[in-house]
Structures are given as structure tokens and as C-alpha cells.
Enzyme design. Sequence first.
Site, mmCIF file in Angstrom:
data_model
loop_
_atom_site.group_PDB
_atom_site.id
_atom_site.type_symbol
_atom_site.label_atom_id
_atom_site.label_comp_id
_atom_site.label_asym_id
_atom_site.label_seq_id
_atom_site.Cartn_x
_atom_site.Cartn_y
_atom_site.Cartn_z
ATOM 1 N N SER A 1 57.865 -31.186 74.548
ATOM 2 C CA SER A 1 59.173 -30.741 75.036
ATOM 3 C C SER A 1 59.877 -31.971 75.597
ATOM 4 C CB SER A 1 58.971 -29.714 76.154
ATOM 5 O OG SER A 1 60.175 -29.512 76.869
ATOM 6 N N TYR B 1 54.690 -26.100 83.610
ATOM 7 C CA TYR B 1 55.141 -26.367 82.235
ATOM 8 C C TYR B 1 55.328 -27.873 82.033
ATOM 9 C CZ TYR B 1 58.042 -25.930 77.999
ATOM 10 O OH TYR B 1 58.542 -26.020 76.718
HETATM 11 P P1 NAD Z 1 58.261 -18.703 71.258
HETATM 12 O O1 NAD Z 1 58.018 -17.985 72.528
HETATM 13 O O2 NAD Z 1 58.955 -17.989 70.154
HETATM 14 O O3 NAD Z 1 56.905 -19.303 70.675
HETATM 15 C C1 NAD Z 1 55.723 -19.461 71.395
HETATM 16 C C2 NAD Z 1 54.623 -18.776 70.612
HETATM 17 O O4 NAD Z 1 53.357 -19.054 71.214
HETATM 18 C C3 NAD Z 1 54.792 -17.245 70.590
HETATM 19 O O5 NAD Z 1 54.708 -16.776 69.255
HETATM 20 C C4 NAD Z 1 53.619 -16.756 71.414
HETATM 21 O O6 NAD Z 1 53.124 -15.499 71.014
HETATM 22 C C5 NAD Z 1 52.599 -17.876 71.144
HETATM 23 N N1 NAD Z 1 51.520 -17.891 72.128
HETATM 24 C C6 NAD Z 1 51.626 -17.761 73.478
HETATM 25 N N2 NAD Z 1 50.409 -17.758 74.027
HETATM 26 C C7 NAD Z 1 49.513 -17.909 73.009
HETATM 27 C C8 NAD Z 1 48.102 -17.967 72.951
HETATM 28 N N3 NAD Z 1 47.357 -17.888 74.069
HETATM 29 N N4 NAD Z 1 47.508 -18.102 71.735
HETATM 30 C C9 NAD Z 1 48.250 -18.183 70.603
HETATM 31 N N5 NAD Z 1 49.594 -18.117 70.605
HETATM 32 C C10 NAD Z 1 50.220 -17.994 71.796
HETATM 33 O O7 NAD Z 1 59.106 -19.991 71.663
HETATM 34 P P2 NAD Z 1 59.313 -21.367 70.863
HETATM 35 O O8 NAD Z 1 60.545 -21.937 71.414
HETATM 36 O O9 NAD Z 1 59.220 -21.192 69.400
HETATM 37 O O10 NAD Z 1 58.102 -22.254 71.410
HETATM 38 C C11 NAD Z 1 57.238 -22.998 70.572
HETATM 39 C C12 NAD Z 1 56.843 -24.275 71.289
HETATM 40 O O11 NAD Z 1 58.000 -25.102 71.457
HETATM 41 C C13 NAD Z 1 56.260 -24.047 72.692
HETATM 42 O O12 NAD Z 1 55.166 -24.921 72.892
HETATM 43 C C14 NAD Z 1 57.418 -24.448 73.608
HETATM 44 O O13 NAD Z 1 56.988 -24.903 74.856
HETATM 45 C C15 NAD Z 1 58.048 -25.559 72.783
HETATM 46 N N6 NAD Z 1 59.432 -25.837 73.171
HETATM 47 C C16 NAD Z 1 60.423 -24.931 72.952
HETATM 48 C C17 NAD Z 1 61.722 -25.237 73.356
HETATM 49 C C18 NAD Z 1 62.866 -24.284 73.140
HETATM 50 O O14 NAD Z 1 63.957 -24.542 73.674
HETATM 51 N N7 NAD Z 1 62.716 -23.209 72.393
HETATM 52 C C19 NAD Z 1 61.983 -26.456 73.969
HETATM 53 C C20 NAD Z 1 60.950 -27.355 74.176
HETATM 54 C C21 NAD Z 1 59.666 -27.033 73.771
#
Ligand code: NAD
Length: 256
Positions: free
Chosen positions: A144, A157
Site C-alpha cells: 500500500s 495496517y
Molecule cells: P477487498 O476487501 O476487496 O480485498 C481483500 C480480500 O482479502 C477480500 O476478498 C477478503 O475476503 C480477502 N481476505 C481477507 N482476509 C482473508 C484471509 N484471512 N484469507 C484469505 N483472504 C482474505 O479490497 P482490495 O482493495 O481489493 O484489497 C486487496 C489488497 O490491496 C489488500 O491487501 C489491501 O490492503 C491492498 N490495498 C488496497 C487499496 C485500496 O484502496 N483498495 C489501497 C492500498 C492497498
Amino acid sequence: MRLEGKVALITGAGSGIGQAIVERFAAEGARVVINYRPGGKHSGEEAAKLITGRGQKATAIAANVDNRAEVEIMVQQTVATFGRLDIAVCNAGIEIKKPFQDVTDDEWHKVMGVNLYGSFLVSQAAVRQMIKQGQGGRVIFMSSVHEDIPFPGYTAYCASKGAIRMMMRNLALELAQHKITANNIAPGAISTPINEKVMKDPDALKAAAAQIPWGRFGKPEEVAAVAVFLASDEAEYVTGSTYYVDGGLTRQVPKA
Ligand code: NAD
């Protein structure tokens, strides 16, 4: 087809960025394993059906990335299904918003467990398999912008993502001898379920977009495009770095 013949495991791939990566990797010829959290609201089964319906190869595996036995079984199932593993995308992640002084042990361990320990477990199990195969490999961590910039209210986080940055750098050095690369993708604000609350509130969305030099949230596909490059043969010499996909968020100068 930039990933023809490759087998990729993507965690947390039932939604958001992970799902977009699955779609792109499959379109580029990879056989994909869609990991999803058991009992979570986003299963990977539908995405797997959609992909196999298009004649591409995909399978969905439920596993909690925070559990060693489940992760190891998932990697074994990947190899049993597709014969090998070339690319691991450690994407699963969660966040909990809480003032620092109120964060409980349980909340701390939950966030660190999924984000950091989960990334450790998945990358370790994947790397063991890649070393056994002897043909190199790719590890991509979804960190991130908060691996670098602070985010008040999200200490666990930020700590987890900052630790992933250093884990990735170590992996890059340790695994170079095995021709396995390790890199981070650092998304800024991307339109996914993790940002559901902001996205459903037009005023909050407008205020958040105003913080981004590009003037809008990013799309999951824009993150997936970088993942395709890092996973491809073209990125053979690319290891040990973080690739920001943030519309300039981390580079802006505070307004006077
Ligand atoms: P999201 O919530 O759609 O995706 C996260 C996924 O992780 C979900 O499908 C959830 O079910 C899964 N998950 C959670 N706990 C789990 C576990 N114990 N085992 C297996 N799967 C698990 O949100 P996203 O934005 O697609 O996030 C994906 C990644 O990107 C994350 O690591 C998040 O921190 C990172 N990220 C996202 C953003 C953003 O703005 N969307 C920004 C920076 C980083």
C-alpha cells in the site's frame, strides 16, 4: 499472451484488486488459483466458473491465509491441479480503523495476521515449491502507499504494510540465486470493497479524490496491469522494489 504456460496463485481474489488480477492473468494465458477466505462474503467460485466458461483454466480454493496448515494445503492443491506454481500474489488484506490508544490485542493480531503473517506464509509455501521446480518464479506483495506514508487511525495496517516492504526486500536478495523475483505493488486509493464506505458517500468520495493529483480513485484493472508486468518474463531483472499505482498520491506537496 504474456503469461502463457504459467500457474499463478492469487490470495484474497474473490473481490477487488485480487479479482482484477485473476481476470488479467487468465486473459494473458495463465492458469489461475483464486484463493478466498472460507466463510467470507466474497467467494472465488463465480470468478472461476466465469473464467473456465471462457475456455481458460481456473480453480477456486478456500483458505485462511493466516493459517499455516490451510496455506500449505492450498499450495499442494495448486500443484495437484496444475502441476506447478510460478507466480504468487499475496494480495489478501484487511484494515481496522481505531485510534491508536484504543486498539486491542485482538485487532492488532487480526490485521498483522492476515496482512503480514499471511503474506509470509503464502510466499514461503510458494517459494519452497518454486525452488523445488528449479525454474525461478515471481512473488508479488500487495502492500500500500501506507508501506511508506502514515495513515492516522490505521496503525496496525501501516505497520503490516511497512513490514511487508522490508520482507520483500529481504526476499529479493535471498531468492535472487534461485531466479525468483520479489516486488511490492503499492496502490493508492482504488475503487474496491475495502473503500466501500467512502465510495457510497458522494461528499467523502469528492473530498478523497481531491487529495489525489490525478483527481480520481484508481481502478482495480490499473493495479492488475502492473501485476501482469511484474509476473511476466519481461520483468526477469526487476526485483526488490515497490511499484506505486496511486495517481501521484505519495508525491504531492502539501498545499500552502
Ligand atoms: P477487498 O476487501 O476487496 O480485498 C481483500 C480480500 O482479502 C477480500 O476478498 C477478503 O475476503 C480477502 N481476505 C481477507 N482476509 C482473508 C484471509 N484471512 N484469507 C484469505 N483472504 C482474505 O479490497 P482490495 O482493495 O481489493 O484489497 C486487496 C489488497 O490491496 C489488500 O491487501 C489491501 O490492503 C491492498 N490495498 C488496497 C487499496 C485500496 O484502496 N483498495 C489501497 C492500498 C492497498
